[in-house]
Design a protein around this motif. Sequence first.
Motif, PDB file in Angstrom:
ATOM      1  N   ASN A  44     -17.215 -10.094 -24.254  1.00  0.00           N
ATOM      2  CA  ASN A  44     -16.503  -8.815 -24.219  1.00  0.00           C
ATOM      3  C   ASN A  44     -17.124  -7.876 -23.199  1.00  0.00           C
ATOM      4  N   LEU A  45     -18.458  -7.857 -23.122  1.00  0.00           N
ATOM      5  CA  LEU A  45     -19.140  -7.001 -22.157  1.00  0.00           C
ATOM      6  C   LEU A  45     -18.801  -7.419 -20.736  1.00  0.00           C
ATOM      7  N   GLU A  46     -18.766  -8.742 -20.482  1.00  0.00           N
ATOM      8  CA  GLU A  46     -18.444  -9.241 -19.146  1.00  0.00           C
ATOM      9  C   GLU A  46     -17.009  -8.866 -18.764  1.00  0.00           C
ATOM     10  N   ARG A  47     -16.087  -8.978 -19.715  1.00  0.00           N
ATOM     11  CA  ARG A  47     -14.700  -8.608 -19.428  1.00  0.00           C
ATOM     12  C   ARG A  47     -14.578  -7.116 -19.132  1.00  0.00           C
ATOM     13  N   ARG A  48     -15.327  -6.292 -19.836  1.00  0.00           N
ATOM     14  CA  ARG A  48     -15.296  -4.856 -19.567  1.00  0.00           C
ATOM     15  C   ARG A  48     -15.847  -4.547 -18.180  1.00  0.00           C
ATOM     16  N   ARG A  49     -16.898  -5.276 -17.786  1.00  0.00           N
ATOM     17  CA  ARG A  49     -17.463  -5.081 -16.452  1.00  0.00           C
ATOM     18  C   ARG A  49     -16.457  -5.489 -15.377  1.00  0.00           C
ATOM     19  N   GLU A  50     -15.771  -6.596 -15.609  1.00  0.00           N
ATOM     20  CA  GLU A  50     -14.771  -7.064 -14.635  1.00  0.00           C
ATOM     21  C   GLU A  50     -13.633  -6.054 -14.513  1.00  0.00           C
ATOM     22  N   SER A  51     -13.141  -5.566 -15.644  1.00  0.00           N
ATOM     23  CA  SER A  51     -12.057  -4.575 -15.615  1.00  0.00           C
ATOM     24  C   SER A  51     -12.508  -3.302 -14.923  1.00  0.00           C
ATOM     25  N   GLY A  52     -13.720  -2.850 -15.240  1.00  0.00           N
ATOM     26  CA  GLY A  52     -14.233  -1.636 -14.624  1.00  0.00           C
ATOM     27  C   GLY A  52     -14.379  -1.776 -13.122  1.00  0.00           C
ATOM     28  N   ALA A  53     -14.880  -2.927 -12.664  1.00  0.00           N
ATOM     29  CA  ALA A  53     -15.060  -3.138 -11.227  1.00  0.00           C
ATOM     30  C   ALA A  53     -13.719  -3.183 -10.499  1.00  0.00           C
ATOM     31  N   SER A  54     -12.707  -3.817 -11.085  1.00  0.00           N
ATOM     32  CA  SER A  54     -11.393  -3.889 -10.432  1.00  0.00           C
ATOM     33  C   SER A  54     -10.769  -2.500 -10.307  1.00  0.00           C
ATOM     34  N   ARG A  55     -10.960  -1.646 -11.317  1.00  0.00           N
ATOM     35  CA  ARG A  55     -10.422  -0.280 -11.247  1.00  0.00           C
ATOM     36  C   ARG A  55     -11.189   0.555 -10.228  1.00  0.00           C
ATOM     37  N   GLU A  56     -12.498   0.323 -10.130  1.00  0.00           N
ATOM     38  CA  GLU A  56     -13.289   1.048  -9.130  1.00  0.00           C
ATOM     39  C   GLU A  56     -12.870   0.639  -7.716  1.00  0.00           C
ATOM     40  N   LEU A  57     -12.567  -0.644  -7.528  1.00  0.00           N
ATOM     41  CA  LEU A  57     -12.093  -1.096  -6.214  1.00  0.00           C
ATOM     42  C   LEU A  57     -10.771  -0.423  -5.850  1.00  0.00           C
ATOM     43  N   GLU A  58      -9.891  -0.317  -6.819  1.00  0.00           N
ATOM     44  CA  GLU A  58      -8.605   0.346  -6.582  1.00  0.00           C
ATOM     45  C   GLU A  58      -8.825   1.805  -6.187  1.00  0.00           C
ATOM     46  N   SER A  59      -9.669   2.504  -6.931  1.00  0.00           N
ATOM     47  CA  SER A  59      -9.931   3.918  -6.649  1.00  0.00           C
ATOM     48  C   SER A  59     -10.577   4.097  -5.278  1.00  0.00           C
TER      49      SER A  59
END
Length: 226
Positions: A44-59
């Motif tokens: 779950n922690l790894e998935r949250r990190r992946e989601s967070g990184a993809s949103r940061e890339l978009e921003s």
Amino acid sequence: MKGPRDSHEAPMNGARGMTLLELMAVLAVFALMTTLSVAGMRGNLERRRESGASRELESAALEARQRAQATNQPIRFVVDANARQANGTTGSVARWERPVCDNTWDSDSCPATRCLTKTCRQDPSCCDETGDDIPLPPSMNASQVSGLCFLPASGRAVRAEGDLSCLRTSRGLPDALAAATPGTLKLTYSSGRVPTLFRVEGLTGMVSVLDCDAPSASAYAGKGCP
């Protein structure tokens, strides 16, 4: 005839202690449940990190587009592997860069000739400005985003494989611009997570991300999504 003492000392036929084998079985089950729980928490922690990184890339990509329009200089996106991060570890890091130019009077000289194949992490003197570092999880592959470039003034997006030049010598050529339209880039994960589509509208440079397990991703089946 039984006395009072005898009436209180009847044997408890159903009571017995736990054997060593039974205790070991209980401990084994407990250990297994603990291991599964920890593995689930890590996942779950790894998935949250992946989601967070993809949103940061978009921003960050949207910020890069705005900087290209505001500064009238190309802004490029780079992913550096094995970069040293703030916590002292090394790993993949993404950020946008505003490279220096060969002269100060036109944006056609940007990036400078000496910086056409170098990121600003490789040569800090190649940059006038950089965005914040985005540390990428070890499970994330964002290599397709590297080389994405937003052109001066218009913010139009282009990308050529393995090219950091932002089409410096061919920005006035319609065919070259059309061939470099990014379209849909892909973020992939070794964790087993479905890919994330990094959708880039060429003419406007607008960026959005879409996870392939989202209901609206059905239109992208076979077009980036499995």
